[in-house]
Design an enzyme around this catalytic site. Sequence first.
Site, PDB file in Angstrom:
ATOM      1  N   HIS A   1      -7.859  -4.113   9.892  1.00 19.01           N
ATOM      2  CA  HIS A   1      -6.940  -4.411   8.373  1.00 19.01           C
ATOM      3  C   HIS A   1      -6.246  -4.688   7.914  1.00 19.01           C
ATOM      4  O   HIS A   1      -5.231  -4.715   9.227  1.00 19.01           O
ATOM      5  CB  HIS A   1      -7.361  -3.052   7.573  1.00 19.01           C
ATOM      6  CG  HIS A   1      -5.824  -1.844   8.053  1.00 19.01           C
ATOM      7  ND1 HIS A   1      -5.978  -0.709   9.163  1.00 19.01           N
ATOM      8  CD2 HIS A   1      -4.702  -2.040   8.224  1.00 19.01           C
ATOM      9  CE1 HIS A   1      -5.016   0.101   9.422  1.00 19.01           C
ATOM     10  NE2 HIS A   1      -4.226  -1.011   8.427  1.00 19.01           N
TER      11      HIS A   1
ATOM     12  N   ASP B   1       0.490  -1.358   0.023  1.00 22.16           N
ATOM     13  CA  ASP B   1       0.026   0.414   0.168  1.00 22.16           C
ATOM     14  C   ASP B   1       0.849   1.141   0.072  1.00 22.16           C
ATOM     15  O   ASP B   1       1.689   1.064   0.237  1.00 22.16           O
ATOM     16  CB  ASP B   1      -0.925  -0.089   1.255  1.00 22.16           C
ATOM     17  CG  ASP B   1      -0.672  -0.286   2.417  1.00 22.16           C
ATOM     18  OD1 ASP B   1       0.946  -0.512   2.695  1.00 22.16           O
ATOM     19  OD2 ASP B   1      -1.163  -0.822   3.454  1.00 22.16           O
TER      20      ASP B   1
HETATM   21  C1  GLP Z   1      -0.481   0.462   8.336  1.00 18.41           C
HETATM   22  C2  GLP Z   1      -0.426  -0.365   7.140  1.00 18.41           C
HETATM   23  C3  GLP Z   1      -0.607  -1.746   7.737  1.00 18.41           C
HETATM   24  C4  GLP Z   1      -0.518  -2.553   8.194  1.00 18.41           C
HETATM   25  C5  GLP Z   1      -0.334  -1.543   9.629  1.00 18.41           C
HETATM   26  C6  GLP Z   1      -0.160  -2.169  11.166  1.00 18.41           C
HETATM   27  O1  GLP Z   1      -1.734   1.341   8.166  1.00 18.41           O
HETATM   28  N1  GLP Z   1      -1.038   0.226   6.230  1.00 18.41           N
HETATM   29  O2  GLP Z   1       0.223  -2.489   6.331  1.00 18.41           O
HETATM   30  O3  GLP Z   1      -0.087  -3.302   8.286  1.00 18.41           O
HETATM   31  O4  GLP Z   1      -1.064  -0.486   9.584  1.00 18.41           O
HETATM   32  O5  GLP Z   1       0.662  -1.373  11.312  1.00 18.41           O
HETATM   33  P1  GLP Z   1       1.886  -1.042  12.807  1.00 18.41           P
HETATM   34  O6  GLP Z   1       2.738  -2.271  12.438  1.00 18.41           O
HETATM   35  O7  GLP Z   1       2.592   0.491  12.549  1.00 18.41           O
HETATM   36  O8  GLP Z   1       0.940  -0.964  13.895  1.00 18.41           O
END
Ligand code: GLP
Length: 256
Positions: free
Chosen positions: A137, A66
């Site tokens: 998500h 993404d």
């Molecule tokens: C973000 C990214 C995701 C990621 C998720 C978790 O928004 N778009 O791909 O897996 O959130 O992020 P984090 O590892 O900082 O908790």
Amino acid sequence: MYKIFETVDDVSRYTAQRLLDKILAKPAAVLGLATGGTMEPVYAQLVQMLQQQPTDLSRLTTFNLDEYIGLTESHVQSYRYYMDEHLFDKLNLPRERVHLPDGMAEDIDGACLAYSAAIQAAGGLDLQLLGIGSNGHIGFNEPYTRFSSRTHVIALSEQTRRDNGRFFSDQDEVPIHALTLGIQDILEAKEIMLVATGPNKAEVMAELHHSGVDEALPASALKQHDNVTIVLDREAAALLPSAEWRAVQTVQLLAG
Ligand code: GLP
């Protein structure tokens, strides 16, 4: 299948080793990569492992999940910047073999179609790495994204913008839209590893464990896939039913 480890360090070493094993087994592998705080120590471990064990990466291809819409490559919070900083620059990966959705594309719809098509043209994803948002998500596929989706534009939920606001100097700077690989694209990966660490992920991991396949919880789409490993530290696994904790003993034995 769950792999539950004591610490973030153990999680990161295990995940990086799985990525390295994939590259060693298939030098022309196509990897699906993720960003976020969870992946920083994973990439640090992978870089370290590759320094200790020089490996030919010239045939490797990567596709990121993404990207924010409206942030240029040089913006420190763009995912391109993140990937260059944590992985690509350190491994000298050829630029033409690394791919991220283009959040600055003039023809966004065309860029979306081209991105899913490019993955298929490359032979599909051999291994997709995933984090998880606190609302379940995957990529930026927010709740109620169709499981049949391909790369698309998504309006970020308030919860996601709040969560990710910690990386920006001002909450208002967090983009409102992003591009993300669709859930169908993710499910077509031959193998998937979902990684979650820390207490903030405990609730969503329990929710995922108990959930049926439901578009309200995007990560539940993974229940339709037959080769998924969920890698957790003790804190992220804290609210899972006790049966899953038997795995901890097994993993600790393996690690020790
Ligand atoms: C973000 C990214 C995701 C990621 C998720 C978790 O928004 N778009 O791909 O897996 O959130 O992020 P984090 O590892 O900082 O908790």
